[in-house]
Write an enzyme that holds these catalytic residues in place. Structure first.
Site, PDB file in Angstrom:
ATOM      1  N   ARG A  53      -8.393  -0.354   5.255  1.00 21.73           N
ATOM      2  CA  ARG A  53      -7.613   0.707   4.612  1.00 21.73           C
ATOM      3  C   ARG A  53      -6.301   0.160   4.053  1.00 21.73           C
ATOM      4  O   ARG A  53      -5.780   0.657   3.065  1.00 21.73           O
ATOM      5  CB  ARG A  53      -7.286   1.808   5.623  1.00 21.73           C
ATOM      6  CG  ARG A  53      -8.412   2.770   5.928  1.00 21.73           C
ATOM      7  CD  ARG A  53      -7.916   3.915   6.774  1.00 21.73           C
ATOM      8  NE  ARG A  53      -6.626   4.360   6.299  1.00 21.73           N
ATOM      9  CZ  ARG A  53      -5.628   4.752   7.101  1.00 21.73           C
ATOM     10  NH1 ARG A  53      -5.772   4.746   8.400  1.00 21.73           N
ATOM     11  NH2 ARG A  53      -4.476   5.146   6.598  1.00 21.73           N
TER      12      ARG A  53
ATOM     13  N   ASP B 191       5.430  19.955   7.602  1.00 21.33           N
ATOM     14  CA  ASP B 191       6.432  21.039   7.534  1.00 21.33           C
ATOM     15  C   ASP B 191       7.678  20.645   6.726  1.00 21.33           C
ATOM     16  O   ASP B 191       8.228  21.474   5.975  1.00 21.33           O
ATOM     17  CB  ASP B 191       6.828  21.462   8.952  1.00 21.33           C
ATOM     18  CG  ASP B 191       7.355  20.291   9.768  1.00 21.33           C
ATOM     19  OD1 ASP B 191       6.684  19.226   9.794  1.00 21.33           O
ATOM     20  OD2 ASP B 191       8.450  20.398  10.345  1.00 21.33           O
TER      21      ASP B 191
ATOM     22  N   LYS C  92       0.854  -1.216   0.000  1.00 25.57           N
ATOM     23  CA  LYS C  92       0.000   0.000   0.000  1.00 25.57           C
ATOM     24  C   LYS C  92       0.878   1.251   0.000  1.00 25.57           C
ATOM     25  O   LYS C  92       0.614   2.203  -0.748  1.00 25.57           O
ATOM     26  CB  LYS C  92      -0.879  -0.004   1.240  1.00 25.57           C
ATOM     27  CG  LYS C  92      -1.410   1.351   1.665  1.00 25.57           C
ATOM     28  CD  LYS C  92      -2.234   1.336   2.919  1.00 25.57           C
ATOM     29  CE  LYS C  92      -1.467   1.483   4.182  1.00 25.57           C
ATOM     30  NZ  LYS C  92      -1.144   2.852   4.618  1.00 25.57           N
TER      31      LYS C  92
ATOM     32  N   ASP D  65       5.415   0.339  11.941  1.00 25.39           N
ATOM     33  CA  ASP D  65       4.149  -0.283  11.507  1.00 25.39           C
ATOM     34  C   ASP D  65       4.009  -1.720  11.982  1.00 25.39           C
ATOM     35  O   ASP D  65       2.973  -2.336  11.782  1.00 25.39           O
ATOM     36  CB  ASP D  65       4.028  -0.247   9.977  1.00 25.39           C
ATOM     37  CG  ASP D  65       3.904   1.172   9.477  1.00 25.39           C
ATOM     38  OD1 ASP D  65       4.034   1.383   8.265  1.00 25.39           O
ATOM     39  OD2 ASP D  65       3.707   2.081  10.310  1.00 25.39           O
TER      40      ASP D  65
ATOM     41  N   PRO E 196       2.376  16.228  10.826  1.00 24.46           N
ATOM     42  CA  PRO E 196       2.617  17.528  10.179  1.00 24.46           C
ATOM     43  C   PRO E 196       3.221  17.352   8.783  1.00 24.46           C
ATOM     44  O   PRO E 196       3.657  16.260   8.419  1.00 24.46           O
ATOM     45  CB  PRO E 196       3.626  18.187  11.121  1.00 24.46           C
ATOM     46  CG  PRO E 196       4.281  17.079  11.836  1.00 24.46           C
ATOM     47  CD  PRO E 196       3.274  15.970  11.942  1.00 24.46           C
TER      48      PRO E 196
HETATM   49  C1  EPZ Z   1       4.756   6.725   6.038  1.00 22.43           C
HETATM   50  O1  EPZ Z   1       4.073   7.746   6.742  1.00 22.43           O
HETATM   51  C2  EPZ Z   1       3.801   5.539   6.046  1.00 22.43           C
HETATM   52  N1  EPZ Z   1       2.549   5.916   5.395  1.00 22.43           N
HETATM   53  C3  EPZ Z   1       3.512   5.112   7.496  1.00 22.43           C
HETATM   54  O2  EPZ Z   1       2.675   3.950   7.445  1.00 22.43           O
HETATM   55  C4  EPZ Z   1       4.836   4.745   8.152  1.00 22.43           C
HETATM   56  O3  EPZ Z   1       4.609   4.424   9.511  1.00 22.43           O
HETATM   57  C5  EPZ Z   1       5.805   5.916   8.078  1.00 22.43           C
HETATM   58  O4  EPZ Z   1       5.967   6.361   6.708  1.00 22.43           O
HETATM   59  C6  EPZ Z   1       7.159   5.470   8.608  1.00 22.43           C
HETATM   60  O5  EPZ Z   1       7.964   6.525   8.830  1.00 22.43           O
HETATM   61  C7  EPZ Z   1       2.448   5.881   4.056  1.00 22.43           C
HETATM   62  O6  EPZ Z   1       3.398   5.589   3.370  1.00 22.43           O
HETATM   63  C8  EPZ Z   1       1.112   6.230   3.451  1.00 22.43           C
HETATM   64  P1  EPZ Z   1       7.052  10.028   7.983  1.00 22.43           P
HETATM   65  P2  EPZ Z   1       4.628   9.266   6.685  1.00 22.43           P
HETATM   66  O7  EPZ Z   1       6.983  11.252   7.158  1.00 22.43           O
HETATM   67  O8  EPZ Z   1       5.278   9.522   5.381  1.00 22.43           O
HETATM   68  C9  EPZ Z   1       7.229  13.346  11.385  1.00 22.43           C
HETATM   69  C10 EPZ Z   1       0.807   2.619   7.937  1.00 22.43           C
HETATM   70  O9  EPZ Z   1       0.380   2.088   8.983  1.00 22.43           O
HETATM   71  N2  EPZ Z   1       7.057  14.318  10.290  1.00 22.43           N
HETATM   72  O10 EPZ Z   1       8.186   9.074   7.784  1.00 22.43           O
HETATM   73  O11 EPZ Z   1       3.550  10.176   7.125  1.00 22.43           O
HETATM   74  C11 EPZ Z   1       5.979  12.485  11.560  1.00 22.43           C
HETATM   75  O12 EPZ Z   1       5.037  13.143  12.370  1.00 22.43           O
HETATM   76  C12 EPZ Z   1       1.345   4.039   7.979  1.00 22.43           C
HETATM   77  O13 EPZ Z   1       0.837   2.069   6.804  1.00 22.43           O
HETATM   78  C13 EPZ Z   1       7.207  15.674  10.573  1.00 22.43           C
HETATM   79  O14 EPZ Z   1       7.461  16.051  11.708  1.00 22.43           O
HETATM   80  O15 EPZ Z   1       5.717   9.183   7.847  1.00 22.43           O
HETATM   81  C14 EPZ Z   1       6.547  11.258  12.217  1.00 22.43           C
HETATM   82  O16 EPZ Z   1       6.728  11.506  13.591  1.00 22.43           O
HETATM   83  C15 EPZ Z   1       1.301   4.639   9.380  1.00 22.43           C
HETATM   84  N3  EPZ Z   1       7.054  16.578   9.562  1.00 22.43           N
HETATM   85  C16 EPZ Z   1       7.925  11.120  11.571  1.00 22.43           C
HETATM   86  O17 EPZ Z   1       8.245  12.411  11.034  1.00 22.43           O
HETATM   87  C17 EPZ Z   1       6.783  16.187   8.269  1.00 22.43           C
HETATM   88  O18 EPZ Z   1       6.670  17.071   7.380  1.00 22.43           O
HETATM   89  C18 EPZ Z   1       7.984  10.102  10.435  1.00 22.43           C
HETATM   90  O19 EPZ Z   1       6.947  10.436   9.520  1.00 22.43           O
HETATM   91  C19 EPZ Z   1       6.640  14.809   7.998  1.00 22.43           C
HETATM   92  C20 EPZ Z   1       6.788  13.891   9.021  1.00 22.43           C
END
Ligand code: EPZ
Length: 417
Positions: free
Chosen positions: A398, A124, A22, A306, A122
């Protein structure tokens, strides 16, 4: 029909075919906006998040047909740069429309994507990366408008926190920028490698995906092509846990063992007998009760966040004590309150939990809250004593294709109510 009725005390044994990932298919679908020719994408999982992504692309004007799990996509007639709120808010992945729409139209209007139940999510880092490439961002109360005088200029960009989402946003924007972009501190997940491979199939020039430094030499446009999505490593891990908690055995095929090194190491530590082949993994608990294992989540190739809920369930019925630390998301323990209502001995302390294994959980009437948490509660119901009811199972649909059907084929007895 949003409830499940689950008979407990089951052994989960047998063979499961793993679906496409996914978290690779979602960004790849949105990246098709960057091209104006026909694209075929194979092994796309039929899950709710994908269905919403397809609806969003059709709203923008894309023509999409699906046949035998292959999506035939023609984005030549996309003519809308402002996806609708009612669909955008449903999936976090909708943020990945920002950069392709911006590149294609020179502007984009995107509502802030749905945070989900595991944290505020977020964006950002996505926006900082785009601004570094020369994008103008105007933030409103619940949406942003982005402008880019064509084309963007390549830059060296250091992402201050490892982020899958931001890495993909910046990589896709740099694909059609002028000159070289170097992304440092890039996320290294296999899904990012798959997105880069897909873009390169369309003519992009991306190297280093899968490492912490990605090089993108901008090109002027992308052509069409064919891509097969990688297998879902989290679905694979979830089914391995299903066999482990029921002291059974399982063969997961059409998967990629090298994406699960960390998970397989932890499963072996818990006493599982693991064998791997080119595209399959066999786990056999040989009727043994697992041993508890300590978990600390971190970005790939570390232990995947995950898989944190699934391993907490394993630990809750294992021999011994364990500590599970969640370092990625700030609210990913909601499912634990439900496990405690099943008799699990777990104490939540800020971003970690201390777990003392019990021999068996007891059934209860449970409420699921997010994707991986709901899969975990369903698995808990399969091995608990008695009949468990799980509510809000739309969460699990989902991200898991035919999850209930696959579990029932392994010996579970789960019915939709
Ligand atoms: C992806 O989410 C996956 N989702 C998540 O899978 C997965 O857990 C995650 O990557 C792993 O890091 C999809 O691919 C659709 P991140 P993503 O940006 O891209 C912070 C599942 O169950 N952050 O790597 O949203 C964020 O809050 C889902 O399939 C910022 O602060 O994750 C988090 O604490 C859940 N600012 C950390 O970084 C930003 O602009 C990692 O988030 C972006 C992220």
């Amino acid at each position: 029909m949003n409830k499940l009725y689950i008979e407990g005390d089951k052994k989960l044994n047998g063979h499961v075919l793993i679906s496409g990932a996914k978290n690779a298919a979602l960004p790849i679908l949105f990246m098709t906006i960057l091209a104006k020719e026909k694209i075929e994408i194979n092994n796309v999982p039929q899950v709710t998040d994908i269905k919403i992504a397809i609806k969003l692309l059709k709203y923008l004007g894309a023509k999409i047909k699906s046949k035998n799990k292959i999506l035939y996509i023609d984005t030549s007639s996309i003519n809308v740069y402002y996806p609708p709120y009612h669909l955008t808010k449903k999936i976090r992945a909708s943020i990945w429309m920002l950069s392709p729409l911006l590149i294609r139209f020179g502007k984009a209007k995107i509502f802030f994507p749905g945070g989900c139940d595991i944290g505020c999510r977020p964006i950002d880092l996505h926006l900082k990366g785009l601004i570094a490439l020369g994008v103008k961002i105007v933030k409103k109360d619940n949406y942003i408008i982005a402008f880019a005088q064509k084309p963007l200029k390549g830059k060296n960009i250091y992402i201050e926190k490892i982020s899958v989402g931001a890495t993909i946003t910046i990589m896709s924007a740099a694909t059609l920028a002028e000159g070289l972009t170097i992304i440092e501190n890039a996320a290294q997940e296999p899904e990012i490698i798959d997105v880069a491979k897909f873009l390169n199939t369309l003519g992009a020039n991306i190297t280093g995906a899968g490492s912490d430094k990605i090089y993108i030499v901008g090109i002027s446009n992308l052509h069409g092509g064919y891509h097969k999505v990688i297998p879902d490593r989290i679905e694979t891990g979830t089914f391995l846990i299903a066999a482990a908690i029921s002291k059974g055995f399982i063969i997961c095929s059409k998967t990629e063992p090298k994406y699960l090194t960390n998970v397989l190491t932890k499963l072996s530590e818990s006493g599982a007998n693991i064998k791997i082949g080119k595209d399959w993994i066999k786990l056999d608990m040989k009727e043994k009760r697992p041993r508890a294992v300590n978990i600390s989540t971190s970005p790939y190739p570390g232990f995947p966040t995950d898989m944190q809920p699934q391993f907490t369930l394993l630990n809750s019925i294992s021999q011994g004590k364990s500590i599970i630390i969640e370092n990625i998301f700030e609210n990913r323990f909601a499912y634990i309150h439900e496990l405690i209502r099943m008799g699990a001995k777990i104490k939540i302390k800020k971003n970690h939990v201390v777990c003392k294994g019990v021999s068996q959980l007891s059934s209860n009437h449970l409420f699921s809250n997010d994707l991986r948490g709901s899969a975990t509660l369903i698995l808990a119901g399969c091995v608990a004593k008695g009949i468990t009811v799980v509510n809000n199972i739309h969460h699990v649909k989902r991200g898991y294709e035919s999850f209930i059907k696959k579990l029932n084929k392994l010996g579970a007895n789960i019915k939709h109510i």
